[in-house]
Motif scaffolding. Structure first.
Motif, PDB file in Angstrom:
ATOM      1  N   ALA A   1       0.841  -1.200   0.000  1.00  0.00           N
ATOM      2  CA  ALA A   1       0.000   0.000   0.000  1.00  0.00           C
ATOM      3  C   ALA A   1       0.874   1.246   0.000  1.00  0.00           C
ATOM      4  O   ALA A   1       1.894   1.306   0.691  1.00  0.00           O
ATOM      5  N   HIS A   2       0.457   2.236  -0.767  1.00  0.00           N
ATOM      6  CA  HIS A   2       1.168   3.512  -0.815  1.00  0.00           C
ATOM      7  C   HIS A   2       1.000   4.249   0.519  1.00  0.00           C
ATOM      8  O   HIS A   2       1.926   4.867   1.022  1.00  0.00           O
ATOM      9  N   LYS A   3      -0.197   4.161   1.088  1.00  0.00           N
ATOM     10  CA  LYS A   3      -0.500   4.812   2.356  1.00  0.00           C
ATOM     11  C   LYS A   3      -1.532   3.985   3.107  1.00  0.00           C
ATOM     12  O   LYS A   3      -2.414   3.390   2.496  1.00  0.00           O
ATOM     13  N   ILE A   4      -1.410   3.933   4.438  1.00  0.00           N
ATOM     14  CA  ILE A   4      -2.371   3.228   5.275  1.00  0.00           C
ATOM     15  C   ILE A   4      -2.975   4.229   6.251  1.00  0.00           C
ATOM     16  O   ILE A   4      -2.257   5.000   6.893  1.00  0.00           O
ATOM     17  N   ILE A   5      -4.297   4.184   6.351  1.00  0.00           N
ATOM     18  CA  ILE A   5      -5.039   5.097   7.213  1.00  0.00           C
ATOM     19  C   ILE A   5      -5.870   4.261   8.174  1.00  0.00           C
ATOM     20  O   ILE A   5      -6.399   3.219   7.795  1.00  0.00           O
ATOM     21  N   GLY A   6      -6.015   4.729   9.392  1.00  0.00           N
ATOM     22  CA  GLY A   6      -6.886   4.079  10.365  1.00  0.00           C
ATOM     23  C   GLY A   6      -7.967   5.044  10.799  1.00  0.00           C
ATOM     24  O   GLY A   6      -7.726   6.251  10.880  1.00  0.00           O
ATOM     25  N   VAL A   7      -9.151   4.523  11.080  1.00  0.00           N
ATOM     26  CA  VAL A   7     -10.267   5.387  11.467  1.00  0.00           C
ATOM     27  C   VAL A   7     -10.356   5.570  12.982  1.00  0.00           C
ATOM     28  O   VAL A   7     -11.256   6.252  13.469  1.00  0.00           O
ATOM     29  N   SER A   8      -9.418   4.983  13.724  1.00  0.00           N
ATOM     30  CA  SER A   8      -9.349   5.213  15.164  1.00  0.00           C
ATOM     31  C   SER A   8      -7.890   5.068  15.585  1.00  0.00           C
ATOM     32  O   SER A   8      -7.089   4.410  14.909  1.00  0.00           O
ATOM     33  N   GLU A   9      -7.564   5.680  16.705  1.00  0.00           N
ATOM     34  CA  GLU A   9      -6.195   5.572  17.207  1.00  0.00           C
ATOM     35  C   GLU A   9      -5.835   4.141  17.601  1.00  0.00           C
ATOM     36  O   GLU A   9      -4.724   3.692  17.315  1.00  0.00           O
ATOM     37  N   PRO A  10      -6.753   3.368  18.245  1.00  0.00           N
ATOM     38  CA  PRO A  10      -6.411   1.967  18.552  1.00  0.00           C
ATOM     39  C   PRO A  10      -6.122   1.132  17.292  1.00  0.00           C
ATOM     40  O   PRO A  10      -5.237   0.270  17.309  1.00  0.00           O
ATOM     41  N   ILE A  11      -6.847   1.372  16.216  1.00  0.00           N
ATOM     42  CA  ILE A  11      -6.570   0.651  14.964  1.00  0.00           C
ATOM     43  C   ILE A  11      -5.171   0.997  14.478  1.00  0.00           C
ATOM     44  O   ILE A  11      -4.388   0.104  14.113  1.00  0.00           O
ATOM     45  N   CYS A  12      -4.832   2.273  14.483  1.00  0.00           N
ATOM     46  CA  CYS A  12      -3.499   2.694  14.030  1.00  0.00           C
ATOM     47  C   CYS A  12      -2.403   2.046  14.875  1.00  0.00           C
ATOM     48  O   CYS A  12      -1.411   1.559  14.332  1.00  0.00           O
TER      49      CYS A  12
END
Length: 178
Positions: free
Chosen positions: A128-139
């Motif tokens: 993946a070029h970039k990874i995003i999480g929708v919550s801090e725990p996921i990140c």
């Protein structure tokens, strides 16, 4: 994007609906999107998702044909990731790597990954070029698995408004347990 709100009501579907709607309203470039239902009649180029079942077998073929047709028109691809068969993310990553199209993944899967067959998922996220999480725990959970990746948190784009009622009054009014 799969199914979107209001056709299915879940956290990812609502997030993706508002995210896509925001992109369609603010971005001057053409946005192609694959989903079950169009978000807007006015914006973007809607491509219906494959209706053949089982989807995990037919979707990769459908996706390959779409990317083959659009490969010179697209600058990147955006995906949402939740719990899904390994075939989908692996085939998406493989196809995009063949055509050298970068992709961005937003993780909606709120649990720490526990993949019995990890290679396809590792391939997907590592490419993946970039990874995003929708919550801090996921990140934080995914950062442990992919320490060399910069996993970015983005808050929900849902237009929340503050309630004038207290939580307790709202629970009583709508008969919601604590």
């Amino acid at each position: 994007l799969g199914t979107l709100y209001p056709h299915l009501t879940g956290g990812m579907e609502i997030f993706n609906y508002y995210f896509l709607r925001e992109q369609l309203n603010s971005d001057s470039s053409i946005i192609y999107y694959i989903t079950d239902h169009p978000v807007s009649k006015n914006g973007g180029m809607f491509i219906p998702s494959s209706r053949f079942k089982p989807k995990r077998l037919f979707y990769p073929l459908h996706f390959f044909v779409i990317i083959m047709r659009l490969r010179r028109k697209i600058s990147f691809v955006y995906f949402s990731f939740a719990e899904q068969s390994w075939i989908i993310p692996f085939s998406q990553s493989l196809i995009l790597n063949i055509f050298r199209v970068p992709y961005v993944v937003t993780i909606h899967w709120g649990k720490e990954p526990d993949w019995p067959f990890a290679f396809p998922y590792m391939f997907y996220f590592k490419n993946a070029h970039k990874i995003i999480g929708v919550s801090e725990p996921i990140c934080e959970a995914y950062q442990k698995i992919f320490p060399d990746k910069d996993i970015v948190y983005i808050p929900p784009l849902i237009p929340f408004t503050l309630s004038e009622n207290s939580k307790n009054l709202t629970r009583v009014k709508y008969k919601i347990d604590n």
